[in-house]
Design an enzyme around this catalytic site. Structure first.
Site, PDB file in Angstrom:
ATOM      1  N   LYS A  29       0.864  -1.174   0.000  1.00 22.19           N
ATOM      2  CA  LYS A  29       0.000   0.000   0.000  1.00 22.19           C
ATOM      3  C   LYS A  29       0.899   1.222   0.000  1.00 22.19           C
ATOM      4  CE  LYS A  29      -1.961   1.576   3.847  1.00 22.19           C
ATOM      5  NZ  LYS A  29      -1.867   3.032   3.967  1.00 22.19           N
ATOM      6  N   LYS A  60      -6.617   7.992   0.263  1.00 19.76           N
ATOM      7  CA  LYS A  60      -7.944   8.155   0.879  1.00 19.76           C
ATOM      8  C   LYS A  60      -8.733   9.224   0.134  1.00 19.76           C
ATOM      9  CE  LYS A  60      -6.446   6.453   5.314  1.00 19.76           C
ATOM     10  NZ  LYS A  60      -4.990   6.461   4.999  1.00 19.76           N
ATOM     11  N   LEU A  61      -9.017   8.918  -1.129  1.00 21.95           N
ATOM     12  CA  LEU A  61      -9.694   9.858  -2.022  1.00 21.95           C
ATOM     13  C   LEU A  61     -11.024  10.308  -1.415  1.00 21.95           C
ATOM     14  CD1 LEU A  61      -9.016   7.828  -5.293  1.00 21.95           C
ATOM     15  CD2 LEU A  61      -7.855   9.940  -4.589  1.00 21.95           C
ATOM     16  N   ALA A  62     -11.275  11.609  -1.489  1.00 25.54           N
ATOM     17  CA  ALA A  62     -12.517  12.165  -0.928  1.00 25.54           C
ATOM     18  C   ALA A  62     -12.843  13.450  -1.674  1.00 25.54           C
ATOM     19  CB  ALA A  62     -12.362  12.420   0.564  1.00 25.54           C
ATOM     20  N   GLN A 168       0.524   0.802  16.276  1.00 24.06           N
ATOM     21  CA  GLN A 168      -0.652   1.451  16.872  1.00 24.06           C
ATOM     22  C   GLN A 168      -1.270   0.607  17.995  1.00 24.06           C
ATOM     23  OE1 GLN A 168      -3.464   3.276  14.022  1.00 24.06           O
ATOM     24  NE2 GLN A 168      -1.866   3.047  12.471  1.00 24.06           N
ATOM     25  N   GLY A 173      -2.072 -10.718  13.855  1.00 22.09           N
ATOM     26  CA  GLY A 173      -2.912 -11.913  13.777  1.00 22.09           C
ATOM     27  C   GLY A 173      -4.305 -11.709  14.354  1.00 22.09           C
TER      28      GLY A 173
HETATM   29  O1  O7E Z   1       0.901   2.362  11.926  1.00 22.64           O
HETATM   30  P1  O7E Z   1       1.659   1.820  10.762  1.00 22.64           P
HETATM   31  O2  O7E Z   1       3.002   2.432  10.578  1.00 22.64           O
HETATM   32  O3  O7E Z   1       1.677   0.319  10.718  1.00 22.64           O
HETATM   33  O4  O7E Z   1       0.881   2.283   9.436  1.00 22.64           O
HETATM   34  C1  O7E Z   1      -0.490   2.177   9.307  1.00 22.64           C
HETATM   35  C2  O7E Z   1      -0.884   2.483   7.897  1.00 22.64           C
HETATM   36  O5  O7E Z   1      -2.284   2.280   7.780  1.00 22.64           O
HETATM   37  C3  O7E Z   1      -0.616   3.920   7.456  1.00 22.64           C
HETATM   38  O6  O7E Z   1      -0.290   3.890   6.091  1.00 22.64           O
HETATM   39  C4  O7E Z   1      -1.958   4.615   7.652  1.00 22.64           C
HETATM   40  O7  O7E Z   1      -2.194   5.632   6.696  1.00 22.64           O
HETATM   41  C5  O7E Z   1      -2.932   3.478   7.404  1.00 22.64           C
HETATM   42  N1  O7E Z   1      -4.213   3.569   8.099  1.00 22.64           N
HETATM   43  C6  O7E Z   1      -4.283   3.682   9.463  1.00 22.64           C
HETATM   44  O8  O7E Z   1      -3.264   3.663  10.162  1.00 22.64           O
HETATM   45  N2  O7E Z   1      -5.510   3.803  10.049  1.00 22.64           N
HETATM   46  C7  O7E Z   1      -6.664   3.791   9.358  1.00 22.64           C
HETATM   47  O9  O7E Z   1      -7.729   3.876   9.942  1.00 22.64           O
HETATM   48  C8  O7E Z   1      -6.611   3.652   7.966  1.00 22.64           C
HETATM   49  C9  O7E Z   1      -5.376   3.480   7.371  1.00 22.64           C
HETATM   50  C10 O7E Z   1      -5.369   3.117   6.016  1.00 22.64           C
HETATM   51  O10 O7E Z   1      -4.518   2.428   5.509  1.00 22.64           O
HETATM   52  O11 O7E Z   1      -6.434   3.507   5.325  1.00 22.64           O
HETATM   53  C11 O7E Z   1      -6.603   3.068   4.076  1.00 22.64           C
HETATM   54  C12 O7E Z   1      -6.381   1.608   3.951  1.00 22.64           C
END
Ligand code: O7E
Length: 221
Positions: A29, A60-62, A168, A173
């Site tokens: 991604k 995250k197109l909006a 986060q 898993g």
């Molecule tokens: O915390 P990390 O470093 O493992 O990265 C998390 C990735 O997921 C980061 O690219 C962030 O933009 C994305 N993400 C979230 O962290 N939370 C969300 O709610 C949504 C996304 C996301 O990927 O949204 C689109 C798929």
């Protein structure tokens, strides 16, 4: 299945490292920070011949349909695109979906974000948009395991991808055991001293956990 991990590439990794990792990843991604660092041309060059199932653009197109289509057009090397569902159907997601279908590209819609402040006030509305658009998949935060299970029940076989693992606070898993198909993982891999070794360890943790998901909704593909 070679892996349930989607690498969140928000920071450049070398071509050599990516080549090493390609057989241990489901997809990659790419986020805005990466594309702002490298530019579109170099991003395309870096990812072009990697053997992964999906290259997912996460801007995250909006926006209105016309603008979202112009963005997608410039990133035609990718297979999939993520948009927000709150923007609604007419004049926005309906046009984007039609354009992506015509160009054999996939759409993912954001359903539930991983951060604490995400509001559930609009859940019914978001679910209606997802039903109407019928995307390939949805994004449900891996930090919200009950939501994953809820969306899995509501949306049957739709693909669920879950961020929030590792950095986060969510455990590798757990999202898959709750019903997600793939876990999106960024910093825990790209900031590791040895990203390939980190990825292999994470894959192993996920596979071991999935084998023991008692009562989970997890389904074999
Ligand atoms: O915390 P990390 O470093 O493992 O990265 C998390 C990735 O997921 C980061 O690219 C962030 O933009 C994305 N993400 C979230 O962290 N939370 C969300 O709610 C949504 C996304 C996301 O990927 O949204 C689109 C798929």
């Amino acid at each position: 299945m070679k892996s349930r991990v989607i690498l969140a590439m928000d920071k450049p990794l070398s071509y050599q490292i990516l080549k090493e990792m390609e057989n241990e990843l489901y997809g990659i991604k790419i986020g805005l920070p990466l594309v702002l660092d490298l530019g579109v041309h170099k991003t395309r060059e870096l990812l072009n011949d990697l053997n992964v199932e999906e290259i997912i653009v996460d801007f995250k197109l909006a926006d209105i349909g016309f603008i979202m289509k112009s963005i997608v057009e410039k990133l035609s090397f990718a297979s999939s695109f993520i948009a927000h569902s709150f923007i609604g159907v007419k004049g926005a997601l309906d046009e984007l979906k039609k354009y992506l279908d015509a160009n054999s590209k996939n759409l993912y819609l954001v359903a539930v974000m991983s951060h604490e402040g995400w509001s559930t006030l609009f859940t019914d509305y978001i679910k209606n948009v997802i039903r109407e658009i019928s995307p390939k998949g949805i994004v449900v935060g891996g930090t919200k395991l009950d939501s994953i299970t809820e969306y899995r029940k509501d949306f049957g076989k739709m693909t669920i991808i879950s961020p929030g693992m590792g950095s986060q606070g969510a455990s590798y898993g757990d999202a898959v055991c709750a019903g997600a198909d793939y876990e999106i993982i960024g910093r825990s891999i790209y900031n590791a001293e040895n990203p390939f070794a980190a990825l292999r360890t994470i894959n192993k943790i996920i596979e071991d956990k999935v084998m023991n998901c008692k009562g989970a909704i997890f389904r074999e593909k």
